[in-house]
Enzyme design. Structure first.
Site, short mmCIF file in Angstrom:
data_model
loop_
_atom_site.label_atom_id
_atom_site.label_comp_id
_atom_site.label_asym_id
_atom_site.label_seq_id
_atom_site.Cartn_x
_atom_site.Cartn_y
_atom_site.Cartn_z
N TYR F 95 -5.31 -13.43 16.17
CA TYR F 95 -5.71 -13.96 14.87
C TYR F 95 -4.66 -14.95 14.39
CZ TYR F 95 -3.06 -11.00 11.42
OH TYR F 95 -2.12 -10.40 10.65
N ASP F 111 -9.87 -14.68 16.27
CA ASP F 111 -10.27 -15.17 17.59
C ASP F 111 -10.23 -13.97 18.52
OD1 ASP F 111 -10.87 -16.71 19.78
OD2 ASP F 111 -8.85 -17.56 19.99
N ARG F 112 -11.12 -13.02 18.21
CA ARG F 112 -11.08 -11.74 18.91
C ARG F 112 -12.32 -11.45 19.73
NH1 ARG F 112 -10.12 -8.12 13.58
NH2 ARG F 112 -9.84 -6.46 15.09
N TYR F 174 -13.59 -3.85 4.71
CA TYR F 174 -14.72 -4.72 5.04
C TYR F 174 -14.24 -6.12 5.41
CZ TYR F 174 -18.90 -7.48 4.78
OH TYR F 174 -19.91 -8.34 5.10
N ARG F 175 -14.71 -6.62 6.54
CA ARG F 175 -14.34 -7.96 7.00
C ARG F 175 -15.59 -8.81 7.15
NH1 ARG F 175 -10.20 -6.37 5.56
NH2 ARG F 175 -8.24 -6.10 6.68
N ARG F 237 -4.99 -4.54 -6.22
CA ARG F 237 -4.08 -5.67 -6.13
C ARG F 237 -4.39 -6.62 -7.28
NH1 ARG F 237 -1.14 -7.95 -2.06
NH2 ARG F 237 -2.14 -6.70 -0.44
N ASP F 275 -2.78 -1.38 4.90
CA ASP F 275 -2.44 -0.44 5.97
C ASP F 275 -1.17 0.31 5.64
OD1 ASP F 275 -4.66 -1.50 7.35
OD2 ASP F 275 -3.41 -3.12 8.13
N ASP F 314 2.63 -7.86 9.88
CA ASP F 314 1.74 -6.75 9.53
C ASP F 314 2.48 -5.41 9.49
OD1 ASP F 314 -0.15 -8.80 10.44
OD2 ASP F 314 -1.62 -7.20 10.62
#
Lengths: 336, 336, 336, 336, 336, 336
Positions: F95, F111-112, F174-175, F237, F275, F314
């Site tokens: 990614y 890009d998976r 959710y993506r 957030r 996460d 991450d």
């Protein structure tokens, strides 16, 4: 890819943060240092892990971000770090590296006095526990140079390994910046009786044991004669220039001489080349059809070392497949 | 470490910001430039300071962050900058460097027109003050190429030095991008009568003075014959490739030929190699048992230059101890 | 400087983002990748543009920042991108490069499956429009390997060019990671009848067409005999080591053998060397006193390629003046 | 993605290499400079090209790697460079940028004296040819400040545009480092009669024309009253801190006041923000349902500028889709 | 620009290599460290040198590349290093810096045990020589924390300064990682009788001397009452967030309270902010119409510190002109 | 420091190479990408390992340098990788990340497609073996979006965990770039019956389940009502700007509402913040005096997440001690 053998090679020694001047600069002119991790015995464990063996590294680190960097790198290579001990206040060993170019040799500044490892407490390590399931034990002449307690720990580790029938590999690794030749000899000669495989260079053999010979083979034979090693293997670096070296090694075992092809190396980073040889040798020696295949050890050691010297850092970012491709005659052409 | 001699070597000339393409890129493809500082006479002063002599650099800089970068670098090397003059509005001289690789030669783009140095005002420098306590004066053929006032200043400096009995060293340093061979000869021939030590190459000698010879020694002799120098020393670079050179120098003085071993160099950055030679030569020549030890000059010059070419930048991040280790036969092995 | 000829060389093929491990690191140890752009046919168009010809590149890119990076680079080199087609959803082709050092060869990992180019739709390209004003058409054996539609497009392009009397150049460029030798032969043999200039290596010729010969010339002659090419030119890389290569090429046309000097190259990045040769060859071949000067093509091709291999990246940041300086015997000394 | 309109916006002015201190360093402490390209009128052309218009940039560059860097960047953005003229010997204009942080303002050092552009030869540019197919012409108050010939060229360009009925946009862009307020006024007042759209700030208006007002609108009205512009648009930057700004703009045309929302900007690089506004304004003004949509110009200008200030460099790596997303109320959440 | 006063401010203390994680990384995740130099008393000397005073730094360094880096940086700032002493074998003090972001505070790891400075030999420094021509002497509470010999040297230095009538400035600088509050008080209380200017914070005053007050002024008064200082100045940092701070200082002298405006700082690097204040205060205090201008000291101290915190590193790359522009109300707009 | 509990948290999902534009550049303008590793479930496992729990990550990687980079990073964090499966030919998921600045939001390009993970073979994972000794199982809504086989594997894993009495944690994540809201709901609703802890946001809850409420608590209650979760925790957030956020979370369990303080964050990198919350929540929930301490989970989750967002990448380079210092009221001052 994850077919580690169940038996484990155990190594013991200090690893440091390595701070290197980038882009062919000298240390004095650098405004940043590249941060990696290195130390002879961690290098060997990491190398063996790359080749597919199970490994465990016994050491001592400060409980700090710097200590964790070192631990993290060992873990990244798949080395078992569950036997590390943590010092709440001592410092991390450091070494500064300045890569050279002819006629200027590369240089190392050690800054490891007072490190967590050097503050090893006698009897801190339970060697019987540390050596559980060990298929071999490896350390080097750097470890006993670091403190009296470290020297004692090496003595105890070797005795425990011998008592348990675990083969012991020892890289002589003389470091003039750590101790004198005299002290090096006094401490190490008694250790040698529990060593099975001695990895050394002609120069270190002369400086530590005062042994010279008519040629490499003669030196190896005299070492076997004096100390009763099962195997002596001597690495041979040819300094064509600082950035072009040749590399090979010979061995002597059971009255037989072994040699191998020489590698022409475009040296990206020569530090760790000897440790990579030790890794490859032990891998080859342990994993032949029968344990103890010296010829295989020399060939794997040379190929692994030659490849390791083409990348930056002490650690060997090389795969077993790449080593075996070298042994099968890999060429210099780009693969695509 | 800080045992500078009390007498001071004074140099005179421009230094520039050097903007170099990193990582073997061409200038046209670079997205950052490495910023260092260079200029023949600052390079020589900085080199002499590294070797332990007291030095002073006479120059002219813009009163701007860029001018201060240049001043700071001189100070960092311990060079006395109290005789710098500051221009409130002129620009900093720049040069762009593109390191090469065979068959592509390295390239330099000068961007120094209109620099603070080029705007030197006649009689701006009080040479008697600037040369106080001087043990030698050094400049090069670049300085008079920069402006008429600069050429006049060189003439005056040489005359003042001669009048004060201060030895004058002059590096011919022909730069085709700054002036023609004809103009170079017209300006410099009159200067030569006040020069004691001429540092040159065979090619520059031919281009500036039209002197050729059967060999290097013959060229050196002809130079002495024509101009009456005390010493002529000629540097000899062998371009095995762009990144592998050989380096040596010869000298001729008092009817005697001097030569030295040749160095094989893995070139990290060849710029400043001639200036490093000048530094080492002057150091050796000034600090022998008696002043004027030409053989010592050549040996120190060659070793210092060979080491300087293994690091990035014009300036010689080398120590006297390292030079002397080369003279004693230092090897290519890593020290640890 | 901007005297592009009015006729345009048209090339067709995929270009990718290239992600390379910096500073001699292996891919596995890198924490950043250098991002450039490459692809055989874009490389050739960009090279021809550098040399002063008008160029047009036919390709297909994703409508994303990554696709725009590739488009931008083509534009930066002055290549006409008005015939690009844009895919709203497909990915950008990528390749990962790991530069080597002896004995470790450089390595490429292709990650181009599913790329916008591979999703070329049959008949998407109007070849008559795309070839307007074309002075030559160039593609390579990589393009038909990427998808059936791509192979069909190559076939159609070659037919359209032949029909329009436009000379066709084809670089055999066998890539074992993209297809088998068998499939490569089956697809490409029928294409060859519309090819005028074949650029290849001895190894690719053997692998794709099974043609071997007593020497390079013999191979070239056999190619002409079998396929009726006007010109066959074979590049010859000598791998002294990974970082030192020799480079030359030969050609055969109209029964005449052509050869040229060999270049010693300090390899900074060998990727794109063949494409640079193709650019230089086509430039020389197209721009002689009469079109079709094979000797001139070989000489420009070799010099352009040798220079291109001394800089990082697939693309040739080289000027026509620099090529012609090589042809006139440029030396290795720094110009200043 | 490549739906450029057929009519072309033509801009005229100098672009420079921009050398910026990285990582919040001051220029004086930096050891590398980030190399990009900038110049008000190239920035505007590049921005318009990003938004989808056809653009042409008229300028003058040195025929050197540095000049080619500038040309390449223009081409990368799709700007037509066929009207560039090339100087074989002049230097490239440079500017040095030091980004600030409160309370230290950012700073620019111009090093553009003697640049190829400043050596523009009178009548060198054939304005009738340069303006072929032009939908608008844009230049700024920097251009006539650079040399007498440049001022004359601006005068001629404006006259030619007016004669051809091409709308002229002019950004007042007062630069105190280039000329005095008096001279700026004397040169520019006569130019204004051929200007249709004036882009300015309250401060520049006061310094150049001595015009002040009760508020921004009043200033805009007075400008229209004095010079007869069709449109005056005034940008308003609020310096909450160096790294946090607000941004908006107002306009006045045909007796109507226009304003827009204010943007809160986390400033990555404020340089080029005004040029981005000019690009966006011209885009909006040219591409509405009817040419001359001032409200649309202000909105596109503000959004484009706000986005441009969030990325490093003078040039606007922003897409039309992103601008329109801002106009539709895009949020601050990551999209995935 | 080089109008240093003839009298010299002398400072005494350790400087270290500073190794900082770049790009907002944590130390544990970094693969390179930025290398700069810092240490409270060198920071003050360097700051005073930037402001135009003559300065001398008394310290002790290892004779190694790392020691030379520290020496070089002092020289670069124009600080007299002729009183440095060199240890042939001890290590360089290091400190590791991890810059924070809210809510994570920045962190420092000291690695200075066993440093050359800590191995100071009693009576090694001839304070009468070291203080020749001194206009003031400055040290901080870090120095006596480093070793008994260092504490003794501070005591002797203060006594020698007092005897020679040289004003003594002392920054309390409590470092909990070096010693306990108790020991800090026991060692420093006796030193205070020879201190003229105390620079401190409210928190350090409480921790070291147990002094608290109703407000800052009250604390300052109590310090004067207890120790008889001529001046007490207290710096006040407001931690709006890790990256946004406010900064001001107050002072109390001769019964008068002094204060100044507060600066809003976009913090690039807060380390060295207190030392910059000390530099600016001493500069202002020493260079007013009469020595001892406290109000001027506070204003120069605050402005210099605010500017220093906007750049990376301990050292203050700021000019006197920039400080004075702040005092005259410089804005946040880019100057061009 | 190495007191991992014996029970192991098992996570399941894909991890990718993350290629990020450095230095606030946009992807389109970058010439290098920073290479790290990320993926929701690896991020959670790594975070839990940092906090001292034993962890195991179930995934699928390509047998390539890129796959090994991902494996190495997991190992570096101490995550058990013995259950990884290796694909000999598939690609690594990638990614691309472009960090933003107001008003430009950060952006991600996945890009998976075609990754090794997406090619998971049904029944490839033996869940009974994978869950041995598990104290909890965690996955997220990304995993079932990747392929049908992945969705099936999630279903089987949840069923196996429920059967074994292992608590299941599920982050809704959710993506929109991976699947539609409709498909997301259809696949995930049936999964929820085996989920014990749902971690979500108000927006994801609305998009996936169509559930909205009068406030956060109401949403949480409705989720518990519909699906019977033991715990629902919702992260909140606040986008003050792109680089300044507030962060907190609430929870609802057993009819009780939980909340916590809000953190002001200077965002270095917000990716992985959710996460990190999941890691901290699970740590707190599992390690209280009795398992299931929701209040402790929320507090550890918030503090761990706030700290993680202040560093690049991450993965959470944070220690338990640092989290607990936040919970005890750590300030913003530098510690030294």
């Amino acid at each position: 890819m994850e077919s580690h053998s169940t038996a484990t090679v155990v190594t013991f020694g200090e690893a440091m943060l390595r701070l290197a001047a980038p882009d062919h600069q000298r240390l004095e002119q650098a405004v940043s240092f590249d941060v990696t991790v290195g130390g002879a015995e961690l290098n060997v464990a990491a190398g063996l892990s790359r080749l597919g063996l199970s490994t465990r590294w016994i050491s001592r680190l400060p409980d700090s971000p710097l200590g964790r960097i070192i631990r993290n790198r060992a873990r990244e290579f798949g080395v078992d770090v569950s036997f590390l001990s943590w010092d709440p206040s001592a410092r991390a060993g450091l070494y500064f590296l300045e890569p050279g170019a002819s006629p200027r040799a590369s240089a190392v500044i050690y800054d490891r006095a007072g490190s967590a490892f050097s503050k090893l407490v006698p009897d801190e390590i339970d060697w019987n526990a540390a050596l559980v399931d060990a298929s071999a034990f490896h350390t080097s002449g750097i470890t006993p140079a670091l403190s009296d307690a470290a020297a004692t720990a090496v003595r105890d580790a070797l005795a425990a390994a011998r008592a348990a029938g675990i083969p012991v590999s020892y890289d002589l690794n003389y470091r003039a910046k750590l101790w004198s030749e005299e002290r090096s000899r006094a401490v190490q000669e008694p250790l040698m009786r529990n060593v099975d495989i001695l990895i050394t260079t002609e120069e270190d053999t002369r400086r530590v044991f005062g042994i010279t010979g008519s040629d490499y083979r003669d030196v190896a034979r005299k070492l076997v004669d004096r100390f009763g090693f099962k195997v002596v293997t001597i690495t041979l670096r040819g300094d064509t220039s600082v950035l072009r070296n040749t590399w090979t090694a010979i061995a002597y075992a059971d009255g037989i001489d072994y040699d191998d092809r020489s590698y022409d190396i475009e040296v990206v980073d020569r530090v760790g080349g000897g440790d990579a040889y030790a890794s490859g040798f032990l891998y080859g020696w342990l994993t032949g059809e029968t344990t103890g295949d010296v010829a295989r050890g020399v060939r794997y050691g040379n190929a692994f070392s030659a490849l390791q010297q083409t990348l930056p850092g002490d650690l060997a970012w090389v795969t077993l497949a790449e080593v075996e491709a070298q042994l099968s005659g890999a060429g210099l052409r780009i693969a695509r």
